[in-house]
Design an enzyme around this catalytic site. Structure first.
Site, PDB file in Angstrom:
ATOM      1  CE  LYS A 126      -4.440   1.018   0.283  1.00  0.00           C
ATOM      2  NZ  LYS A 126      -5.352   0.054  -0.133  1.00  0.00           N
ATOM      3  N   GLY A 165      -5.441   2.277  -7.366  1.00  0.00           N
ATOM      4  CA  GLY A 165      -6.303   3.563  -6.744  1.00  0.00           C
ATOM      5  C   GLY A 165      -6.702   2.967  -5.293  1.00  0.00           C
ATOM      6  CG  ASP A 166      -7.250   3.151  -0.724  1.00  0.00           C
ATOM      7  OD1 ASP A 166      -7.863   2.017  -0.780  1.00  0.00           O
ATOM      8  OD2 ASP A 166      -7.158   3.902   0.335  1.00  0.00           O
ATOM      9  CB  SER A 376      -6.242  -5.045  -9.353  1.00  0.00           C
ATOM     10  OG  SER A 376      -6.816  -3.685  -9.226  1.00  0.00           O
TER      11      SER A 376
HETATM   12  P1  NDP Z   1     -13.025   7.676  -2.807  1.00  0.00           P
HETATM   13  O1  NDP Z   1     -12.125   8.704  -2.433  1.00  0.00           O
HETATM   14  O2  NDP Z   1     -13.553   7.328  -4.317  1.00  0.00           O
HETATM   15  O3  NDP Z   1     -14.171   7.762  -1.930  1.00  0.00           O
HETATM   16  C1  NDP Z   1     -14.068   7.974  -0.396  1.00  0.00           C
HETATM   17  C2  NDP Z   1     -15.455   8.267   0.413  1.00  0.00           C
HETATM   18  O4  NDP Z   1     -15.092   8.420   1.827  1.00  0.00           O
HETATM   19  C3  NDP Z   1     -15.742   9.720  -0.128  1.00  0.00           C
HETATM   20  O5  NDP Z   1     -17.023  10.108   0.054  1.00  0.00           O
HETATM   21  C4  NDP Z   1     -15.225  10.585   0.973  1.00  0.00           C
HETATM   22  O6  NDP Z   1     -15.680  11.820   1.551  1.00  0.00           O
HETATM   23  C5  NDP Z   1     -15.238   9.718   2.321  1.00  0.00           C
HETATM   24  N1  NDP Z   1     -14.206   9.870   3.174  1.00  0.00           N
HETATM   25  C6  NDP Z   1     -12.866   9.468   3.050  1.00  0.00           C
HETATM   26  N2  NDP Z   1     -12.082  10.065   4.194  1.00  0.00           N
HETATM   27  C7  NDP Z   1     -13.102  10.203   4.856  1.00  0.00           C
HETATM   28  C8  NDP Z   1     -12.916  10.646   6.388  1.00  0.00           C
HETATM   29  N3  NDP Z   1     -11.824  10.556   7.109  1.00  0.00           N
HETATM   30  N4  NDP Z   1     -13.919  10.616   7.076  1.00  0.00           N
HETATM   31  C9  NDP Z   1     -15.334  10.452   6.627  1.00  0.00           C
HETATM   32  N5  NDP Z   1     -15.521  10.297   5.312  1.00  0.00           N
HETATM   33  C10 NDP Z   1     -14.485   9.966   4.593  1.00  0.00           C
HETATM   34  O7  NDP Z   1     -12.509   5.907  -2.191  1.00  0.00           O
HETATM   35  P2  NDP Z   1     -12.810   4.763  -2.242  1.00  0.00           P
HETATM   36  O8  NDP Z   1     -14.539   4.647  -2.532  1.00  0.00           O
HETATM   37  O9  NDP Z   1     -12.084   4.091  -3.494  1.00  0.00           O
HETATM   38  O10 NDP Z   1     -12.618   4.012  -0.837  1.00  0.00           O
HETATM   39  C11 NDP Z   1     -13.398   3.906  -0.075  1.00  0.00           C
HETATM   40  C12 NDP Z   1     -12.907   2.913   1.055  1.00  0.00           C
HETATM   41  O11 NDP Z   1     -12.954   1.694   0.396  1.00  0.00           O
HETATM   42  C13 NDP Z   1     -11.587   3.086   1.574  1.00  0.00           C
HETATM   43  O12 NDP Z   1     -11.428   2.463   2.908  1.00  0.00           O
HETATM   44  C14 NDP Z   1     -10.842   2.075   0.625  1.00  0.00           C
HETATM   45  O13 NDP Z   1      -9.325   1.955   1.304  1.00  0.00           O
HETATM   46  C15 NDP Z   1     -11.677   1.158   0.410  1.00  0.00           C
HETATM   47  N6  NDP Z   1     -11.436   0.189  -0.634  1.00  0.00           N
HETATM   48  C16 NDP Z   1     -11.109   0.787  -1.729  1.00  0.00           C
HETATM   49  C17 NDP Z   1     -11.079  -0.061  -2.861  1.00  0.00           C
HETATM   50  C18 NDP Z   1     -11.004   0.564  -4.338  1.00  0.00           C
HETATM   51  O14 NDP Z   1     -10.990  -0.333  -5.387  1.00  0.00           O
HETATM   52  N7  NDP Z   1     -11.287   1.852  -4.509  1.00  0.00           N
HETATM   53  C19 NDP Z   1     -11.074  -1.518  -3.049  1.00  0.00           C
HETATM   54  C20 NDP Z   1     -11.211  -1.786  -1.525  1.00  0.00           C
HETATM   55  C21 NDP Z   1     -11.261  -1.089  -0.509  1.00  0.00           C
HETATM   56  P3  NDP Z   1     -15.016  13.154   1.096  1.00  0.00           P
HETATM   57  O15 NDP Z   1     -15.154  13.425  -0.246  1.00  0.00           O
HETATM   58  O16 NDP Z   1     -15.635  14.219   2.015  1.00  0.00           O
HETATM   59  O17 NDP Z   1     -13.372  12.976   1.372  1.00  0.00           O
HETATM   60  O1  2IT Z   2      -7.905  -1.464  -0.618  1.00  0.00           O
HETATM   61  C1  2IT Z   2      -7.735  -2.044  -1.876  1.00  0.00           C
HETATM   62  O2  2IT Z   2      -8.091  -3.432  -1.816  1.00  0.00           O
HETATM   63  C2  2IT Z   2      -7.733  -1.328  -3.091  1.00  0.00           C
HETATM   64  N1  2IT Z   2      -7.596  -0.145  -2.700  1.00  0.00           N
HETATM   65  C3  2IT Z   2      -7.490  -1.880  -4.260  1.00  0.00           C
HETATM   66  C4  2IT Z   2      -6.112  -2.197  -4.648  1.00  0.00           C
HETATM   67  C5  2IT Z   2      -5.653  -2.918  -5.721  1.00  0.00           C
HETATM   68  O3  2IT Z   2      -4.584  -3.180  -6.088  1.00  0.00           O
HETATM   69  O4  2IT Z   2      -6.632  -2.860  -6.803  1.00  0.00           O
END
Ligand code: NDP
Ligand code: 2IT
Length: 444
Positions: A126, A165-166, A376
């Protein structure tokens, strides 16, 4: 002292400030007790727990870039390469002001077990930065990404470490990162996933985490004789994971009544208007306050509180530790049947235990959100084959992987008498494969 406690106490003394990292480790170590008991001598002799809780390496570096006023800004960049026993390091990059070493260590540690659960050959990693993309122009984001990659490229590669991404990193950022990698290294290769469809990306990767979350949630419910159709779902977050969880939940006939961002949440009793949500978040990059303006029947609530809403199913899809004990109590009181984690570690340890004790079905993030990294992995396969599979084919593979994860957990739960403890089952499944590979590869 038993082996697990010894290792945990040592980490606690050494990394007292790394609360998120310690939280993630505690949850895993507690639940693999039956596995350690079976083979304690072998594990101790090989220092398996000490090695699996220590990253292979942590790379940290300065990221200087120039903002639109012509001023120099400086951020910290990181890549935590946790464990590559079963494949190249794989995991996302997070851009958020809260990013620090503890958060990236917890994420990389969790990723190692998650990737193992997918059954694909991917190790755990990560990375990210405390850079805040919010309010930045495209040019500023590009300048940051180029500077970040100018350091990161030395440590990654399609057979070495493949970031994605994350939070704060989507298609735009991956594009800029890929462009810079290609410019420096000169190779057109699958070094990142989540790429655009015109340059090596995979269909379904955008939707994958949210869709995967619903595939496994549906499987869980089906196996407990519950029909998802007609159920009320509360979702937190309004980013990539939340949006596509919402989409698939609706397709399966459920009603999603909320989404949230870090400022507040929307309650829409008639069901979230997905097209409007996508327009606000994916096109305009605006705040959720915009939603209320277009949907007068909805209400906007400043601050936290989304899990206090009455629901059958809760899907936390925002960030770590967003669902605490008070939320868990409210969910139980309101008759919630299931909580499945779209985000990484969104539920505190106390909240998880409370939900499980009160018979709320619970699937932890490392299983429930594994669809993103699994797809991925499928993107990496397509890049190696120099082929692109159809949406239908990738989606079918994703679904199969999620159902497999559920079945593997259920099998382990049966074997070790864990009942519906999918936290323990996921940790055991993920752990066993990585450890077998580590033992086979010697002391490295
Ligand atoms: P995005 O950046 O697309 O969206 C994040 C969302 O969560 C936004 O609505 C954001 O609000 C909110 N958020 C972020 N930080 C905070 C915080 N500290 N307090 C409250 N709200 C918060 O990210 P993702 O949707 O990609 O990721 C969301 C979660 O899913 C994370 O935990 C990530 O690690 C996990 N994840 C993502 C994957 C992926 O493929 N993208 C895969 C597996 C897990 P705001 O816009 O106001 O910041
Ligand atoms: O938390 C997660 O699994 C991710 N953000 C996706 C990681 C990836 O390599 O697609």
């Amino acid at each position: 002292m038993n082996y697990i406690n010894e290792v945990y106490e040592n980490l606690k003394n050494k990394y007292a400030n790394e609360v998120e990292f310690l939280q993630a480790v505690k949850e895993v170590l507690e639940s693999i007790e039956p596995i350690i008991a079976e083979n304690e001598e072998l594990y101790r002799k090989n220092k398996i727990l000490e090695r699996i809780t220590t990253p292979d390496r942590i790379i940290s570096f300065r990221v200087p870039w120039v903002n639109d006023k012509g001023e120099v800004e400086v951020n910290m960049g990181y890549r935590v390469q946790w464990n590559n026993a079963i494949g190249p390091y794989k995991g996302g990059l997070r851009l958020h002001p809260s990013v620090n070493q503890s958060i990236l260590k917890f994420l990389a540690f969790e990723q190692t077990f998650k990737n193992s659960l997918t059954s694909l050959p991917m190790g755990g990693g990560k990375g990210g930065s405390d850079f805040d993309p919010k309010g930045k122009s495209d040019r500023e984001v590009m300048a940051f990404c180029q500077s970040f990659m100018t350091e990161l490229y030395k440590y990654i590669g399609p057979n070495r470490d493949v970031p994605a991404g994350d939070i704060g990193v989507g298609a735009r950022e991956i594009g800029y990162l890929y462009g810079q990698y290609k410019k420096i290294v000169g190779n057109y290769e699958g070094v990142l996933t989540g790429k655009g469809l015109t340059y090596g990306g995979s269909l379904v990767r955008t939707e994958a985490t949210g869709y995967g979350l619903l595939y496994i949630t549906n499987e869980l419910l089906k196996n407990h004789n519950i029909d998802i159709k007609g159920k009320t779902i509360v979702i937190s977050g309004a980013g990539n994971v939340a949006i596509y969880a919402c989409e698939k939940a609706m397709e399966l006939g459920a009603k999603v009544v909320s989404v949230s961002d870090s400022n507040g949440y929307i309650y829409d009793p008639e069901g979230i208007d997905l097209a409007l949500l996508k327009e606000i978040k994916e096109v305009k990059r605006a705040r959720l306050t915009e939603y209320k303006k277009m949907r007068p029947q909805s209400s906007y609530h400043e601050g936290k509180g989304v899990f206090k809403l009455k629901c059958d199913i809760a899907l936390p899809c925002a960030t770590q530790n967003e669902l605490d004990l008070e939320d868990a109590k409210a969910l139980v009181k309101n008759g919630c049947l299931a909580v499945c984690e779209g985000a990484n570690m969104p539920t505190t340890l106390e909240a998880t235990k409370y939900l499980q004790k009160h018979k709320v079905l619970f699937i932890p993030g490392k299983a429930a959100n594994a669809g993103g990294v699994a797809t991925s992995g499928l993107e990496m396969s397509q890049n190696s084959l120099r082929l692109s599979w159809s949406f239908k084919e990738v989606d079918a593979r994703l679904k199969e992987i999620m159902i497999n994860i559920y079945n593997n957990m259920a099998e382990v739960a049966k074997k070790y008498n864990l009942g519906d403890d999918f936290v323990a089952a996921a940790n055991i499944c993920g752990f066993l494969k990585v450890v077998e590979a580590m033992l086979a590869q010697g002391i490295v």
